[in-house]
Design a protein around this motif. Sequence first.
Motif: not given
Lengths: 284, 341
Positions: A96-100, A155-161
């Motif tokens: 989880k911390s890696l993904y975060l 646009y979608v890409y920068f919305q995801i994180p």
Amino acid sequence: MKNFKKAGGRIAFFLPLAFIILFFECVPLVSMIVKSFLEDSGSGFTLNNFIQIFQKPAYLVAIKNTLWITILSTVVGLIIDFFLAMALSRDTGKKKSLYLSLLNLTSNFSGVPLSIAFITLLGTAGVFVLISKQIGFTPLASYNLYSLKGMFIIYVYFQIPMGTLLLLPTFDKVRKEWKEAARLMNARSVRFWLQIGIPVMMPGILGTFNMLFANALATYATPYLLVNNSISLLPVKIVDMFVGDVKQRPGLGSALSIVMLLIVMIEIGLTNLCKRHFERGTKR
Amino acid sequence: MAYIEFKNINKSFGSNHVLKGIDLNVEKGELLTLLGPSGCGKSTLLRCLAGLEEVQEGSIYLDGKDITHTDARLRQIGMVFQQYSLFPNMTVAQNLAFGLKIKKMAKEEMKKEVSAALKMVGLEEKANAYPGQLSGGQQQRVALARAIVTKPKVLLLDEPLSAIDAKLRKNLQIEIRKIQKELNITTIFVTHDQDEAMVMSDRICLLNEGRIEQLGTPVSIYTEPKTKFAAGFIGHYNVMKPEEFDKLIGEKCNRTHAVAIRPETIAISKEKKNLENCYEFKGKVVESLPRGNVLRYTIDVNGIEISADTLFRSFSIFEDQSEVWLSLEKRNCLDVEETAV
């Protein structure tokens, strides 16, 4: 005397923030409103700037295009964010911390560097486009990044994180006991999420929607770099009015900014109405 | 065949072996309490029956059917959790109707069932309230109504009163027991509170470190504890080794087991009474603590401290450090095992 000193201390503490709000938010806003009702020469009241916006197709198309890419990228981004945050909320520990960390990193990767990265991958001579041409994978071989639909992916890409990071805490609101109680009443997972989980999370989801909406609406660097004026978008149009090469039109630019502000206000108003509906009964 | 049967249930969380070969039967219409300290495995056993935890070894039978690996959704079990289990976005009536809608019950019938369940818990007027607008006690009553409205085969209560204040808790104990008897619904109740277990249960299953320490009626467990743990947990018994007991009474008894003495079976007086079939010995009051209607004395007898309870009456209070005579009927000195066999 003691209370007076205490109050004075408090005011002194907030004074710098008050100055920042006054000079960097209130003054520009008032100036923008005033300018939007002035002739470009700076003299005389006029409604002409707003009339032009709602009469000239160029501006109406800009509003339409901006709304299309903003709403669609926000909705699609939010759906992807929901499932990503759900998966992350179930995980614990190192993974989880890696993904975060990865999400934190990518949420700061936007604007010009992100656009260049996408040009390298999906531009006319982009890696994936060239490979797809070689292997005959038509959908990607003919991908046009320099269009409204092509830009949509960025646009979608920068919305995801950003959206995932914002949604993650709202999953903590959904208690294990509710899932178990629903399960014991023979409710499938889909029913639980549709009738309990998502409605409970809705204020958080709508808050995230607001952030993503504003994020997409104000995106300037990506469309400026990729399509500039070939596809009309509000942020690019506004900047053009202030720093345009041919003619500067601060009055019209201010009016367009007011329209953009109104779009955000309407969106926030609508989401707040929805929020109120979903918050019924959850507050004492 | 019993209505619910646990056969050799084993369950571990990592290296922690929580349930160690549990064999237990529950009869139809019975209220059985799983009693024990935190971490003894009582909630885990309950969750295994509900299907919320996977059993690693052993089988569970409900109404003659093996449900060990049946999905929790299909077990027809109602459960009340410790707290916060009501769906906060639904009104009380909607919470109750949730399970009935899944059963595809007709609207009119559903309305009737919901109001009957609310009437049973005395909350008819709160049908349109949201859980956030109810007190903790009211929320648990709604949770109980929601658990029974679908007419489950078994009702599970996982420490449902632990977050509720003492007075209300006592009322709810009686209310739950009344409803359980009225519906004649087989119920398993989990608690760590021995008083609660005594008030509510037909039988008590005392658990310790994943094993059944003792199983029996509240009276039998209270008056005839079989192990040191049972004696210490259920009745605040004075538990002592045989040699300590000899020292206490001042004579040699040649007992082989530990001895358990209930505090209320020790009588305190200023003078020796010379009673038959009694041990009588002298001690010094170390302290006295009022516990509601009971006064608990700690008394030093030949270097051994024991507890003795008397009714809290102002005219019979013994001062600290005063010398007293204690008398104890021989039949009230119980032999207890070190651990459950």
